[in-house]
Design a protein around this motif. Structure first.
Motif, PDB file in Angstrom:
ATOM      1  N   GLN A   9     -16.540 -50.874 -41.487  1.00  0.00           N
ATOM      2  CA  GLN A   9     -16.276 -49.814 -42.453  1.00  0.00           C
ATOM      3  C   GLN A   9     -17.435 -48.831 -42.419  1.00  0.00           C
ATOM      4  N   PRO A  10     -17.149 -47.556 -42.673  1.00  0.00           N
ATOM      5  CA  PRO A  10     -18.183 -46.531 -42.504  1.00  0.00           C
ATOM      6  C   PRO A  10     -19.348 -46.648 -43.489  1.00  0.00           C
ATOM      7  N   LEU A  11     -19.119 -47.184 -44.675  1.00  0.00           N
ATOM      8  CA  LEU A  11     -20.189 -47.305 -45.668  1.00  0.00           C
ATOM      9  C   LEU A  11     -20.512 -48.779 -45.895  1.00  0.00           C
ATOM     10  N   GLN A  12     -21.781 -49.085 -45.987  1.00  0.00           N
ATOM     11  CA  GLN A  12     -22.213 -50.455 -46.237  1.00  0.00           C
ATOM     12  C   GLN A  12     -21.755 -50.887 -47.624  1.00  0.00           C
ATOM     13  N   TYR A  13     -21.073 -52.026 -47.696  1.00  0.00           N
ATOM     14  CA  TYR A  13     -20.544 -52.541 -48.945  1.00  0.00           C
ATOM     15  C   TYR A  13     -21.655 -52.720 -49.980  1.00  0.00           C
TER      16      TYR A  13
END
Length: 115
Positions: A9-13
Motif C-alpha cells: 500500500q502506498p502509505l505506511q499503516y
C-alpha cells in the motif's frame, strides 16, 4: 522481510499521513451510507424495503437503490453550482411558521393578545 505485491500500500499503516487519508475516506463512506439509509428515499437500513428472495436478487436491488442515491447526490451537487454566471439553484427551506418567543408565558401556554 519482503512483502508480496498483494499487500503493498502506498502509505505506511498507522502513520499520521495514513490516518489523515484513511479518516477522510472513512468519513466520506459513512456519509454516503447515511445518505442511502434516509427513510424518505432508499431506506437501505430497513429490511421491509427488500421484499425479494435470494442473495443475487437482493444484490441487484441494493445496486439499483445505491444508483438512485448516487443520482440524488449528483443532482443536489449540480443544483448547488452556478452556471453561466447565474446564481445556483437552491431549494427554499421548508420551515414551519412559528410564533415569536414573547407570545409564550412561563407555563408554556400561548398568552392571549392584549387589546
Amino acid at each position: 522481510m519482503t512483502h508480496s505485491p498483494q499487500l503493498w500500500q502506498p502509505l505506511q499503516y498507522g502513520t499520521a499521513e495514513w490516518q489523515r487519508v484513511y479518516f477522510r475516506l472513512r468519513n466520506a463512506i459513512e456519509g454516503m451510507n447515511g445518505f442511502g439509509k434516509d427513510p424518505l428515499y432508499e431506506c437501505l437500513e430497513s429490511g421491509g424495503t427488500h421484499r425479494i428472495r435470494g442473495i443475487a436478487a437482493q444484490a441487484v436491488l441494493v445496486a439499483f437503490q445505491l444508483a438512485h442515491a448516487n443520482k440524488r447526490k449528483l443532482a443536489t451537487w449540480a443544483g448547488s453550482i452556478a452556471v453561466d454566471g447565474n446564481r445556483p439553484h437552491r431549494r427554499a427551506t421548508r420551515r414551519r411558521k412559528t410564533k415569536p418567543l414573547g407570545s409564550w408565558n412561563h407555563e408554556g401556554y400561548l398568552t392571549e393578545p392584549s387589546e
